[in-house]
Design an enzyme around this catalytic site. Structure first.
Site, PDB file in Angstrom:
ATOM      1  N   TYR A 156       1.552  19.556  26.845  1.00  0.00           N
ATOM      2  CA  TYR A 156       1.261  18.646  25.737  1.00  0.00           C
ATOM      3  C   TYR A 156       0.409  19.433  24.746  1.00  0.00           C
ATOM      4  O   TYR A 156      -0.810  19.525  24.882  1.00  0.00           O
ATOM      5  CB  TYR A 156       0.535  17.404  26.243  1.00  0.00           C
ATOM      6  CG  TYR A 156       0.044  16.479  25.150  1.00  0.00           C
ATOM      7  CD1 TYR A 156       0.868  16.114  24.089  1.00  0.00           C
ATOM      8  CD2 TYR A 156      -1.248  15.962  25.175  1.00  0.00           C
ATOM      9  CE1 TYR A 156       0.422  15.280  23.090  1.00  0.00           C
ATOM     10  CE2 TYR A 156      -1.702  15.113  24.189  1.00  0.00           C
ATOM     11  CZ  TYR A 156      -0.862  14.784  23.152  1.00  0.00           C
ATOM     12  OH  TYR A 156      -1.308  13.949  22.145  1.00  0.00           O
ATOM     13  N   ASP A 197       5.850  17.948  24.834  1.00  0.00           N
ATOM     14  CA  ASP A 197       5.554  17.677  23.436  1.00  0.00           C
ATOM     15  C   ASP A 197       4.886  18.912  22.845  1.00  0.00           C
ATOM     16  O   ASP A 197       3.712  19.178  23.096  1.00  0.00           O
ATOM     17  CB  ASP A 197       4.629  16.455  23.344  1.00  0.00           C
ATOM     18  CG  ASP A 197       4.312  16.071  21.905  1.00  0.00           C
ATOM     19  OD1 ASP A 197       4.810  16.748  20.986  1.00  0.00           O
ATOM     20  OD2 ASP A 197       3.553  15.100  21.697  1.00  0.00           O
ATOM     21  N   HIS A 304       7.270   8.082  21.325  1.00  0.00           N
ATOM     22  CA  HIS A 304       8.199   9.177  21.587  1.00  0.00           C
ATOM     23  C   HIS A 304       9.342   8.646  22.443  1.00  0.00           C
ATOM     24  O   HIS A 304       9.231   7.596  23.091  1.00  0.00           O
ATOM     25  CB  HIS A 304       7.517  10.332  22.337  1.00  0.00           C
ATOM     26  CG  HIS A 304       6.489  11.069  21.529  1.00  0.00           C
ATOM     27  ND1 HIS A 304       6.659  12.375  21.129  1.00  0.00           N
ATOM     28  CD2 HIS A 304       5.287  10.689  21.044  1.00  0.00           C
ATOM     29  CE1 HIS A 304       5.600  12.759  20.442  1.00  0.00           C
ATOM     30  NE2 HIS A 304       4.746  11.754  20.382  1.00  0.00           N
ATOM     31  N   CYS A 469       5.488  -7.872  -2.757  1.00  0.00           N
ATOM     32  CA  CYS A 469       5.679  -6.473  -3.124  1.00  0.00           C
ATOM     33  C   CYS A 469       6.572  -6.391  -4.359  1.00  0.00           C
ATOM     34  O   CYS A 469       7.391  -7.280  -4.633  1.00  0.00           O
ATOM     35  CB  CYS A 469       6.282  -5.683  -1.963  1.00  0.00           C
ATOM     36  SG  CYS A 469       7.972  -6.156  -1.540  1.00  0.00           S
ATOM     37  N   CYS A 509       8.915  -0.075  -0.041  1.00  0.00           N
ATOM     38  CA  CYS A 509       8.686   0.332  -1.426  1.00  0.00           C
ATOM     39  C   CYS A 509       7.258   0.850  -1.567  1.00  0.00           C
ATOM     40  O   CYS A 509       6.474   0.830  -0.622  1.00  0.00           O
ATOM     41  CB  CYS A 509       8.934  -0.842  -2.383  1.00  0.00           C
ATOM     42  SG  CYS A 509       7.821  -2.247  -2.146  1.00  0.00           S
TER      43      CYS A 509
END
Length: 518
Positions: A156, A197, A304, A469, A509
């Site tokens: 890791y 990872d 993950h 938004c 957005c």
């Protein structure tokens, strides 16, 4: 066939989906068993377990049919950590924690450390103290019947925080130590697989927005991977590194093959992520034995997804697990002393019990004699109060003889009559005064009512209306700034849709609005 799988689990004690209805004490253990069953691999390597040895429980570490090995963070609790679960038919011959060898036991270690003279002892200890590497060594048999040694390095790798330059240095030093150890194992004749990872997206095809990133190819982590890996293709390459990216060997042009997504922005919904998890094998091993390399994006439960590979070899299990196996830890092997051992009452001999009983009887008799003597010498209430009687409560409220009292015969002068000094008002003036007084009272009452109404409106007004938004005219979500700086703790509104490519109209957005303080 030998199937190996790697997964950054983001906390091994956190229950996965579908296991939350179990008992809390057994939830994590059921989750681990279900994970291993679902992945269906001979060797499962987990990263970011976020568990320390004092928090590791026996049901979590010892799963029926598997032998497990853990590496813990020694600096922080609930941070980093890796674990490897091997089926009993793939029991390793050796296991070791860390890359430097400082935490290796005297027997059962993997060995082959290479030349680490460029590192100081303090640096090596710091690199291995975060629980980021775990090695298991296995015997394998090829389809030709030849036995070979295969070493799996479960890693890791550190994340380089842009706000902490020292972590980038730490990450690159960890990469260097990993390469030295892997190449030393190759030089000793062992096949090597590096999986886990790596916290670096190697090529632009492995990142959702590599074009907008400044100096993507100049990143130190990507340059290190360039030196470690051969170019795409298993048979020929312009740059021949000691290892091959197994997934790109089988899928060299597959786009959108990501393994990590931001959980905060919901980017997994639109596959807006990057590929940080790898299965790297040495060139000979990949070319001769790898049958497939895959991603499992459908497996949920972490930010993950699992990755893995299938090899055309069979495992030759060891007769006994290495000493690093969790079943040999004192707290799980039944050899650790419990605190109850020190609280068990010791047996006394009859002679000691008899002497203790006689001592208790003598003490009880002496105590009774002392109490009788005290009662005989204490004065009786009638004798104690004969000299001076107790005062009555009313005596404190009687007038004091020292304070003179007013004589009832003395007449106090009356105050002057105010009516004699005031001129009489006419009926018209009295009517006007009454009207003015009434209007003043009504005005005061109205002002008081308005003040009271405005106060309760401000208290019970509720939250402000959520803005819409600008891109989709949909209600926004509120977020809080967690990055250190002048805006730490401030709240703001942003688009509620998941993050995605800017060209996708269904993605988030760019709407942004600071929240006004209530």
């Amino acid at each position: 066939m030998l199937r190996v799988v790697s997964w950054n689990i983001n906390g091994i004690r956190r229950p996965v989906q579908g296991v939350a209805n179990q008992e809390p004490s057994n939830c994590a253990a059921v989750a681990v068993g279900r994970i291993l069953e679902e992945l269906d691999a001979d060797i499962v390597c987990l990263q970011e377990t976020k568990v320390t040895r004092d928090a590791l429980t026996e049901p979590l570490a010892i799963v029926e049919g598997y032998n497990s090995y853990f590496s813990f963070s020694r600096n922080r609790s609930g941070y980093s950590g890796v674990a490897t679960f091997c089926k009993d038919n793939a029991t390793p011959v050796a296991a070791e924690e860390g890359l430097s060898g400082l935490f290796a036991t005297q027997n059962g270690n993997v060995g082959c450390y290479g030349n680490m003279d460029e590192f100081t002892q303090e640096e090596l200890r710091a690199l291995d103290s975060e629980g980021r590497a775990l090695l298991t060594q296995h015997k394998i048999r090829t389809w030709e019947g030849k036995e070979r040694i295969l070493t799996l390095i479960n890693v890791y790798c550190p994340h380089a925080d842009p706000g902490r330059p020292e972590r980038l240095v730490f990450k690159m030093r960890f990469y260097r130590l990993l390469q030295i150890r892997a190449e030393a194992l190759l030089a000793a004749g062992s096949h090597v697989i590096i999986l886990g990872d790596l916290n670096t997206a190697h090529r632009p095809i492995d990142h959702w927005d590599a074009v907008s990133l400044e100096c993507f190819e100049e990143d130190p982590g990507r340059k290190w991977m360039d030196s470690l890996l051969s170019n795409l293709g298993c048979q020929s390459a312009s740059h021949v590194g000691p290892f091959i990216d197994s997934y790109r060997c089988f899928q060299p042009k597959q786009e959108g093959a990501f393994t990590c997504w931001s959980a905060v922005t919901g980017a997994r919904h639109l596959n807006y992520g990057s590929r940080l998890d790898y299965v790297l094998g040495d060139r000979t091993l990949v070319i001769d034995t790898f049958q497939a390399s895959f991603l499992l994006p459908e497996v949920m439960g972490s930010d993950h997804c699992p990755v893995g590979a299938v090899l055309s070899v069979s495992s030759v299990p060891a007769k006994q697990c290495p000493p690093l196996c969790t079943r040999f830890l004192p707290e799980f092997a039944g050899t650790q002393l419990k605190i109850l051992r020190f609280l068990v009452p010791l047996e006394q001999s009859p002679l000691l019990e008899q002497s203790a009983l006689q001592h208790n009887n003598q003490t009880r008799v002496q105590t009774c004699q002392n109490k009788a003597q005290v009662h005989s010498t204490r004065p009786r209430p009638s004798q104690a109060g004969s000299g001076r009687g107790q005062k009555n409560l009313k005596s404190y409220f009687q007038p004091s003889p020292n304070c003179p009292q007013a004589s009832p015969d003395i007449e106090l002068p009356s105050p002057p009559l105010m009516s004699a000094l005031m001129t009489p008002k006419t009926p018209e003036e009295e009517a006007v005064a009454k009207v003015v007084k009434g209007r003043a009272k009504a005005s005061e009452a109205k002002d008081e009512k308005e003040v009271r109404t405005s106060f309760w409106k401000s208290v019970l007004a509720g939250p402000l209306r959520t803005p819409l938004c600008g891109g989709h005219r949909e209600p926004c979500v509120m977020r809080t700034v967690k990055k250190p700086g002048p805006n730490l703790g401030r709240r703001f509104y942003m688009c509620a849709r998941p993050r995605g490519p800017p060209t996708d109209p269904s993605s988030r957005c760019n709407f942004f609005l600071w929240s006004r303080p209530s």
